[in-house]
Design a protein around this motif. Structure first.
Motif, mmCIF file in Angstrom:
data_model
loop_
_atom_site.group_PDB
_atom_site.id
_atom_site.type_symbol
_atom_site.label_atom_id
_atom_site.label_comp_id
_atom_site.label_asym_id
_atom_site.label_seq_id
_atom_site.Cartn_x
_atom_site.Cartn_y
_atom_site.Cartn_z
ATOM 1 N N LEU A 25 16.222 29.046 39.000
ATOM 2 C CA LEU A 25 15.019 29.352 39.772
ATOM 3 C C LEU A 25 14.595 28.015 40.380
ATOM 4 C CD1 LEU A 25 13.164 31.652 40.488
ATOM 5 C CD2 LEU A 25 11.931 31.261 38.376
ATOM 6 N N THR A 26 15.085 27.737 41.596
ATOM 7 C CA THR A 26 14.931 26.413 42.189
ATOM 8 C C THR A 26 13.599 26.205 42.902
ATOM 9 O OG1 THR A 26 16.226 27.171 44.093
ATOM 10 C CG2 THR A 26 17.400 25.985 42.361
ATOM 11 N N GLU A 27 12.811 27.251 43.034
ATOM 12 C CA GLU A 27 11.413 27.156 43.457
ATOM 13 C C GLU A 27 10.666 28.361 42.901
ATOM 14 O OE1 GLU A 27 10.227 26.730 47.516
ATOM 15 O OE2 GLU A 27 11.752 25.217 47.951
ATOM 16 N N PHE A 28 9.528 28.109 42.308
ATOM 17 C CA PHE A 28 8.639 29.194 41.888
ATOM 18 C C PHE A 28 7.256 28.620 41.658
ATOM 19 C CE2 PHE A 28 9.471 27.390 37.824
ATOM 20 C CZ PHE A 28 8.466 27.789 36.967
ATOM 21 N N GLY A 29 6.275 29.487 41.572
ATOM 22 C CA GLY A 29 4.902 29.053 41.328
ATOM 23 C C GLY A 29 4.137 28.931 42.627
ATOM 24 N N GLY A 30 3.941 27.694 43.043
ATOM 25 C CA GLY A 30 3.196 27.465 44.276
ATOM 26 C C GLY A 30 1.722 27.790 44.147
ATOM 27 N N TYR A 31 1.196 27.740 42.933
ATOM 28 C CA TYR A 31 -0.205 28.079 42.696
ATOM 29 C C TYR A 31 -1.103 26.916 43.103
ATOM 30 C CZ TYR A 31 1.109 32.193 39.921
ATOM 31 O OH TYR A 31 1.590 33.406 39.504
ATOM 32 N N ALA A 32 -2.074 27.200 43.962
ATOM 33 C CA ALA A 32 -2.962 26.178 44.500
ATOM 34 C C ALA A 32 -4.250 26.066 43.703
ATOM 35 C CB ALA A 32 -3.291 26.500 45.957
ATOM 36 N N CYS A 33 -4.685 24.823 43.553
ATOM 37 C CA CYS A 33 -5.987 24.530 42.955
ATOM 38 C C CYS A 33 -6.431 23.188 43.532
ATOM 39 C CB CYS A 33 -5.893 24.458 41.436
ATOM 40 S SG CYS A 33 -7.469 24.115 40.631
ATOM 41 N N SER A 34 -7.489 23.216 44.308
ATOM 42 C CA SER A 34 -7.983 22.008 44.958
ATOM 43 C C SER A 34 -8.975 21.299 44.046
ATOM 44 C CB SER A 34 -8.662 22.390 46.272
ATOM 45 O OG SER A 34 -9.112 21.246 46.925
ATOM 46 N N VAL A 35 -8.728 20.008 43.806
ATOM 47 C CA VAL A 35 -9.623 19.208 42.969
ATOM 48 C C VAL A 35 -10.354 18.221 43.877
ATOM 49 C CG1 VAL A 35 -9.773 17.589 41.034
ATOM 50 C CG2 VAL A 35 -8.081 19.435 40.980
ATOM 51 N N PRO A 36 -11.659 18.385 44.052
ATOM 52 C CA PRO A 36 -12.417 17.489 44.936
ATOM 53 C C PRO A 36 -12.188 16.019 44.578
ATOM 54 C CG PRO A 36 -13.792 19.308 44.202
ATOM 55 C CD PRO A 36 -12.496 19.386 43.416
ATOM 56 N N ASP A 37 -12.204 15.168 45.577
ATOM 57 C CA ASP A 37 -12.008 13.722 45.454
ATOM 58 C C ASP A 37 -10.585 13.334 45.051
ATOM 59 O OD1 ASP A 37 -14.726 13.301 46.103
ATOM 60 O OD2 ASP A 37 -15.297 13.556 43.996
ATOM 61 N N HIS A 38 -9.665 14.296 44.999
ATOM 62 C CA HIS A 38 -8.265 14.001 44.649
ATOM 63 C C HIS A 38 -7.308 14.695 45.606
ATOM 64 C CE1 HIS A 38 -9.237 12.001 40.869
ATOM 65 N NE2 HIS A 38 -10.177 12.923 40.723
ATOM 66 N N ARG A 39 -7.746 14.920 46.839
ATOM 67 C CA ARG A 39 -6.906 15.618 47.807
ATOM 68 C C ARG A 39 -6.862 14.842 49.124
ATOM 69 N NH1 ARG A 39 -11.319 20.346 47.930
ATOM 70 N NH2 ARG A 39 -12.692 19.417 49.467
ATOM 71 N N SER A 74 -6.601 16.424 52.169
ATOM 72 C CA SER A 74 -7.094 17.233 53.284
ATOM 73 C C SER A 74 -8.089 18.263 52.770
ATOM 74 C CB SER A 74 -5.901 17.951 53.933
ATOM 75 O OG SER A 74 -6.337 18.873 54.891
ATOM 76 N N ASP A 75 -8.943 18.727 53.647
ATOM 77 C CA ASP A 75 -9.845 19.817 53.274
ATOM 78 C C ASP A 75 -9.168 21.169 53.379
ATOM 79 O OD1 ASP A 75 -11.975 18.174 52.642
ATOM 80 O OD2 ASP A 75 -12.782 18.193 54.687
ATOM 81 N N LYS A 76 -8.013 21.210 54.071
ATOM 82 C CA LYS A 76 -7.245 22.449 54.170
ATOM 83 C C LYS A 76 -6.571 22.729 52.831
ATOM 84 C CE LYS A 76 -6.202 21.970 59.059
ATOM 85 N NZ LYS A 76 -5.129 21.828 60.051
ATOM 86 N N ILE A 77 -6.424 24.016 52.525
ATOM 87 C CA ILE A 77 -5.813 24.420 51.253
ATOM 88 C C ILE A 77 -4.692 25.405 51.537
ATOM 89 C CG2 ILE A 77 -6.182 25.679 49.105
ATOM 90 C CD1 ILE A 77 -9.060 24.667 49.138
ATOM 91 N N TYR A 78 -3.511 25.109 50.995
ATOM 92 C CA TYR A 78 -2.396 26.035 51.105
ATOM 93 C C TYR A 78 -1.732 26.180 49.747
ATOM 94 C CZ TYR A 78 2.010 28.193 52.175
ATOM 95 O OH TYR A 78 3.066 29.047 52.165
ATOM 96 N N GLY A 79 -1.393 27.398 49.431
ATOM 97 C CA GLY A 79 -0.639 27.724 48.227
ATOM 98 C C GLY A 79 -0.382 29.215 48.247
ATOM 99 N N TYR A 80 0.497 29.673 47.375
ATOM 100 C CA TYR A 80 0.850 31.091 47.367
ATOM 101 C C TYR A 80 -0.179 31.938 46.632
ATOM 102 C CZ TYR A 80 5.192 29.484 49.288
ATOM 103 O OH TYR A 80 6.119 28.912 50.100
ATOM 104 N N ARG A 81 -0.937 31.318 45.796
ATOM 105 C CA ARG A 81 -2.058 31.968 45.114
ATOM 106 C C ARG A 81 -3.073 30.871 44.834
ATOM 107 N NH1 ARG A 81 -1.993 35.468 39.540
ATOM 108 N NH2 ARG A 81 -4.177 36.063 39.676
#
Length: 180
Positions: free
Chosen positions: A70-84, A86-93
Motif C-alpha cells: 500500500l504505497t499511498e494511503f491516509g491523506g488525512y488533513a489536520c491544520s495546526v495554527p502557527d505550524h503551516r 498556507s491558509d489553504k487546506i487540502y487532504g482527503y478527509r
C-alpha cells in the motif's frame, strides 16, 4: 538519505512504457526494488504490486512474484495554527483537532490497513510524513515541530501491524525501531 526503490511513475502522471522502463532500471541498478507504476496502470512489471487507497474499497489479489504494498494511503488533513505554510487546506478527509485526527487514524488502521496486511500487504506508506504547503495531511506539521496524531498511537499501530505480519509469515518478532 538513501534510495530504497526506483519509482519512475506516480499515479500515471506521464506514464509510458512502464514495463520496458522497469527492465531498463533493473539493468542499471539490480540492487534496488523497482515500483514501475506507483498506484495506477499496473503492467505487471517491477517488484511491487503498488496500491494507492484513498476513497474506494481496497481490492487486490496477492501475487507470487511481486510484493503487495500500500504505497499511498491516509491523506488525512489536520491544520495546526502557527505550524503551516498556507491558509489553504487540502487532504482527503479533514479533521479539526489532533485528537479527532488520532481517532480517524486508528479507524483507518483497524478497518483498512490491518485487514490488508492479513490479506497479503507487506508494506505501507502513509500519505504523508509531513505537511507540504496547502497539503496538511502529514503526520508532522510543515515545520516538523508537531506530530499531529498521538505518537504513542502511531507506535502502537506500527507494533500491531508488524507483529501481525510476522505471525502470518511465521517469523519471530524483532526489536522495535524507534519512531519519531
Amino acid at each position: 538519505p538513501c534510495i530504497v526503490a526506483w519509482v519512475p511513475f506516480n499515479e500515471g502522471w506521464g506514464q509510458f512504457d512502464a514495463a520496458d522502463l522497469a527492465q531498463r532500471i533493473r539493468q542499471m541498478d539490480p540492487s534496488r526494488l523497482v515500483d514501475h507504476a506507483s498506484g495506477w496502470f499496473d503492467q505487471k512489471a517491477g517488484d511491487i504490486l503498488s496500491l494507492h487507497y484513498y476513497f474506494f474499497t481496497l481490492r487486490f489479489r496477492p501475487e507470487a512474484e511481486r510484493a503487495a504494498a500500500l504505497t499511498e494511503f491516509g491523506g488525512y488533513a489536520c491544520s495546526v495554527p502557527d505550524h503551516r505554510a498556507s491558509d489553504k487546506i487540502y487532504g482527503y478527509r479533514v479533521f479539526k483537532t489532533p485528537e479527532d485526527l488520532t481517532v480517524g487514524y486508528e479507524k483507518l488502521m483497524e478497518k483498512v490497513l490491518l485487514p490488508a496486511v492479513k490479506k497479503g500487504v507487506c508494506a505501507s506508506v502513509y500519505t504523508q510524513l509531513s505537511d507540504i504547503e496547502e497539503e496538511v495531511n502529514g503526520i508532522y506539521t510543515y515545520d516538523r515541530a508537531v506530530c499531529k496524531p498521538d505518537p504513542e498511537t502511531v507506535r502502537r499501530w506500527n507494533r500491531t501491524l508488524k507483529e501481525t505480519y510476522l505471525r502470518l509469515v511465521g517469523e519471530a518478532p524483532v526489536k522495535d525501531a524507534p519512531v519519531g
